[in-house]
Design an enzyme around this catalytic site. Structure first.
Site, PDB file in Angstrom:
ATOM      1  N   HIS A 121       0.874  -1.178   0.000  1.00 38.14           N
ATOM      2  CA  HIS A 121       0.000   0.000   0.000  1.00 38.14           C
ATOM      3  C   HIS A 121       0.912   1.229   0.000  1.00 38.14           C
ATOM      4  CE1 HIS A 121      -2.768   2.960   1.864  1.00 38.14           C
ATOM      5  NE2 HIS A 121      -3.747   2.186   1.440  1.00 38.14           N
ATOM      6  N   ASP A 198       3.507  -4.496   8.138  1.00 35.80           N
ATOM      7  CA  ASP A 198       2.262  -3.739   8.088  1.00 35.80           C
ATOM      8  C   ASP A 198       1.109  -4.741   8.157  1.00 35.80           C
ATOM      9  OD1 ASP A 198      -0.018  -2.417   7.357  1.00 35.80           O
ATOM     10  OD2 ASP A 198       0.774  -1.573   5.498  1.00 35.80           O
ATOM     11  N   GLN A 201      -4.024  -5.248   6.928  1.00 35.47           N
ATOM     12  CA  GLN A 201      -4.988  -6.157   6.296  1.00 35.47           C
ATOM     13  C   GLN A 201      -4.995  -7.546   6.921  1.00 35.47           C
ATOM     14  OE1 GLN A 201      -7.292  -5.371   4.222  1.00 35.47           O
ATOM     15  NE2 GLN A 201      -6.601  -3.305   3.722  1.00 35.47           N
ATOM     16  N   LYS A 224     -10.167  -1.336  10.588  1.00 33.42           N
ATOM     17  CA  LYS A 224     -10.270  -2.492   9.693  1.00 33.42           C
ATOM     18  C   LYS A 224     -10.632  -3.751  10.494  1.00 33.42           C
ATOM     19  CE  LYS A 224      -6.964  -0.669   6.361  1.00 33.42           C
ATOM     20  NZ  LYS A 224      -7.794  -0.031   5.334  1.00 33.42           N
ATOM     21  N   CYS A 362      -4.610   2.239  -3.799  1.00 31.63           N
ATOM     22  CA  CYS A 362      -3.391   2.788  -3.177  1.00 31.63           C
ATOM     23  C   CYS A 362      -2.237   1.801  -3.297  1.00 31.63           C
ATOM     24  CB  CYS A 362      -3.603   3.168  -1.713  1.00 31.63           C
ATOM     25  SG  CYS A 362      -4.901   4.364  -1.454  1.00 31.63           S
TER      26      CYS A 362
HETATM   27  N1  7TS Z   1      -1.479  -0.695   4.969  1.00 30.36           N
HETATM   28  C1  7TS Z   1      -2.307  -1.476   4.282  1.00 30.36           C
HETATM   29  C2  7TS Z   1      -1.877  -2.852   3.866  1.00 30.36           C
HETATM   30  C3  7TS Z   1      -3.591  -1.014   3.986  1.00 30.36           C
HETATM   31  O1  7TS Z   1      -4.431  -1.798   3.310  1.00 30.36           O
HETATM   32  C4  7TS Z   1      -3.986   0.281   4.403  1.00 30.36           C
HETATM   33  C5  7TS Z   1      -5.338   0.859   4.068  1.00 30.36           C
HETATM   34  C6  7TS Z   1      -3.064   1.038   5.134  1.00 30.36           C
HETATM   35  C7  7TS Z   1      -1.824   0.520   5.390  1.00 30.36           C
HETATM   36  C8  7TS Z   1      -3.408   2.385   5.663  1.00 30.36           C
HETATM   37  O2  7TS Z   1      -4.278   2.278   6.719  1.00 30.36           O
HETATM   38  P1  7TS Z   1      -4.855   3.582   7.437  1.00 30.36           P
HETATM   39  O3  7TS Z   1      -5.837   3.059   8.406  1.00 30.36           O
HETATM   40  O4  7TS Z   1      -3.714   4.278   8.066  1.00 30.36           O
HETATM   41  O5  7TS Z   1      -5.481   4.421   6.349  1.00 30.36           O
HETATM   42  N2  7TS Z   1      -5.971   0.227   2.989  1.00 30.36           N
HETATM   43  C9  7TS Z   1      -7.080   0.671   2.333  1.00 30.36           C
HETATM   44  C10 7TS Z   1      -7.660  -0.062   1.293  1.00 30.36           C
HETATM   45  O6  7TS Z   1      -7.264  -1.128   0.859  1.00 30.36           O
HETATM   46  N3  7TS Z   1      -8.732   0.635   0.853  1.00 30.36           N
HETATM   47  O7  7TS Z   1      -8.855   1.752   1.578  1.00 30.36           O
HETATM   48  C11 7TS Z   1      -7.836   1.791   2.509  1.00 30.36           C
END
Ligand code: 7TS
Length: 404
Positions: A121, A198, A201, A224, A362
């Site tokens: 991401h 990370d 997911q 999530k 992303c």
């Molecule tokens: N890392 C991964 C693997 C992600 O899928 C996401 C967000 C992030 C980091 C960032 O997370 P945040 O909570 O700091 O925003 N992924 C997604 C997605 O797949 N669709 O919308 C956000």
């Protein structure tokens, strides 16, 4: 016993209609839905405990502080961290990664290597590119193959005594691939490199054990995993967190402040400047309780069933291609219809009450690898049903007919 119809009753939003049709929510990788137990915990905090933490002698402040620190302990137990002060509460995975990337500015020098994977991401790419600009370190990339798996033989060759940090996701948001993080951690440690995983997911699907993994840093976002937005966590081994400088300066992260010199607070407060998302932190704990009550083994088994069912049904549609075909994957299905733009399919699905994400998710380097602008992504959660998948499949067929 896992009963999806009972579970669905916990999620008020799942019974609403969208565009006159029952909602079928398949955008769980972007954000998961929120059970009533978690909504109640938010209301309970604001109705009964709202106060600033770590600073008041008054009862409300002490109670809010206790709840916040209890949530930290809950998170510690969930991830099996050795100490609760190894859990830093942040605004989410992005914040957690930036905190570490910023800290490594003082630890890297020109000529050092840091290694990323091709499946990341943007939030696990861009902060490290910024770090390379600041320090002169080199960013190297573990490539992917057609199935959406990392090519580990290349990783082996990228590692050297110059490698200082390897960072990759546990599970890819765009393809669902489960990466061989155990192998990466072991190999990286052999050359003295740290590893950041990370887990944004992974945490909705599995329960990681940071001590068993022996990982140096692990990050997650509460939203999530049935929790609220704007809160997440950074796990770091105590020794690493002590080595990193603070990320932001401000209240609550200091030991003593004078105009001549400021000294910093101990972990975890050194990394928690300012008033945090207090309700969010407390409710993150409630979300973890909710998911553990269902049980991650039951979640994994049910989601595997859904994934197999949806994959088989979607592949029966002529001209439909799935991206991300690793045997080792979780319940994310990225696909396209031949000669049809994903956005057009997403728009028609929305009219039918079906929520998917379309675009590059992303993760532009993955789309570049496949030579496509994006995909339609259906990401499944434990509260989805086979009937909803049937609705999705019918919707995709309809979109195909309308757009061909
Ligand atoms: N890392 C991964 C693997 C992600 O899928 C996401 C967000 C992030 C980091 C960032 O997370 P945040 O909570 O700091 O925003 N992924 C997604 C997605 O797949 N669709 O919308 C956000």
């Amino acid at each position: 016993m896992f009963n999806v119809q009972d579970i669905r009753k916990d999620f008020p939003i799942l019974s609403r209609k969208v565009n006159g049709k029952p909602l079928a929510y398949f955008d769980n990788a972007a954000t998961s839905q929120t059970p009533q137990q978690v909504i109640d915990a938010i209301v309970d905090y604001y109705a009964n405990y709202n106060a600033n933490i770590h600073r008041g002698v008054h009862t409300l402040s002490q109670e809010a502080t206790d709840l916040y620190e209890q949530a930290r302990q809950k998170i510690q137990a969930h991830f099996n961290a050795k100490f609760s002060h190894e859990i830093i509460l942040t605004s989410g995975a992005t914040h957690s990664i930036n905190l570490v990337a910023n800290g490594f500015s003082s630890l890297l020098k020109k000529g050092d290597d840091i290694i990323v994977s091709a499946l990341e991401h943007h939030s696990n790419i861009v902060p490290w590119q910024m770090l390379c600009e600041r320090t002169g370190a080199n960013l190297k990339v573990i490539p992917m193959n057609e199935d959406g798996e990392l090519v580990m033989s290349v990783f082996d060759n990228l590692l050297s005594k110059n490698t200082k940090l390897v960072f990759l996701n546990h599970i890819s948001n765009a393809l669902g691939t489960i990466n061989p993080i155990e192998y990466v951690i072991e190999k990286a440690h052999q050359v003295g490199s740290a590893v950041l995983v990370d887990g944004a997911q992974a945490c909705p699907h599995i329960k990681p054990d940071v001590q068993a993994l022996d990982v140096d840093f692990y990050v997650a976002s509460a939203h999530k995993m049935c929790g609220p937005t704007g809160v997440g966590m950074l796990y770091g081994k105590e020794a690493w967190l002590n080595k990193l400088p603070p990320y932001q300066g401000g209240g609550e992260m200091i030991a003593e402040v004078t105009f001549e010199k400021t000294t910093y607070a101990d972990l975890p407060h050194k990394f928690e400047a300012g008033t945090p998302n207090i309700a969010g932190g407390i409710v993150f704990g409630a979300a973890i309780d909710y998911m553990n009550n269902i049980g991650f083994d039951a979640i994994a088994a049910y989601e595997k069933e859904l994934l197999d069912y949806a994959t088989q049904k979607l592949l029966a549609i002529d001209g439909l291609k799935i991206y991300g075909t690793s045997k080792n994957k979780t319940s994310v299905i990225s696909f396209n219809l031949e000669n049809i733009h994903p956005y057009d399919v997403g728009t028609i699905l929305d009219k039918l009450g079906i929520a998917v994400r379309t675009g590059h998710h992303c993760a532009q380097p993955i789309m570049d690898y496949y030579g496509i602008p994006g995909t339609i992504r259906a990401s499944l959660a434990f509260y989805n049903t086979k009937e909803e998948i049937d609705t999705l499949v019918e919707g995709v067929k309809k979109a195909k007919m309308m757009l061909s």
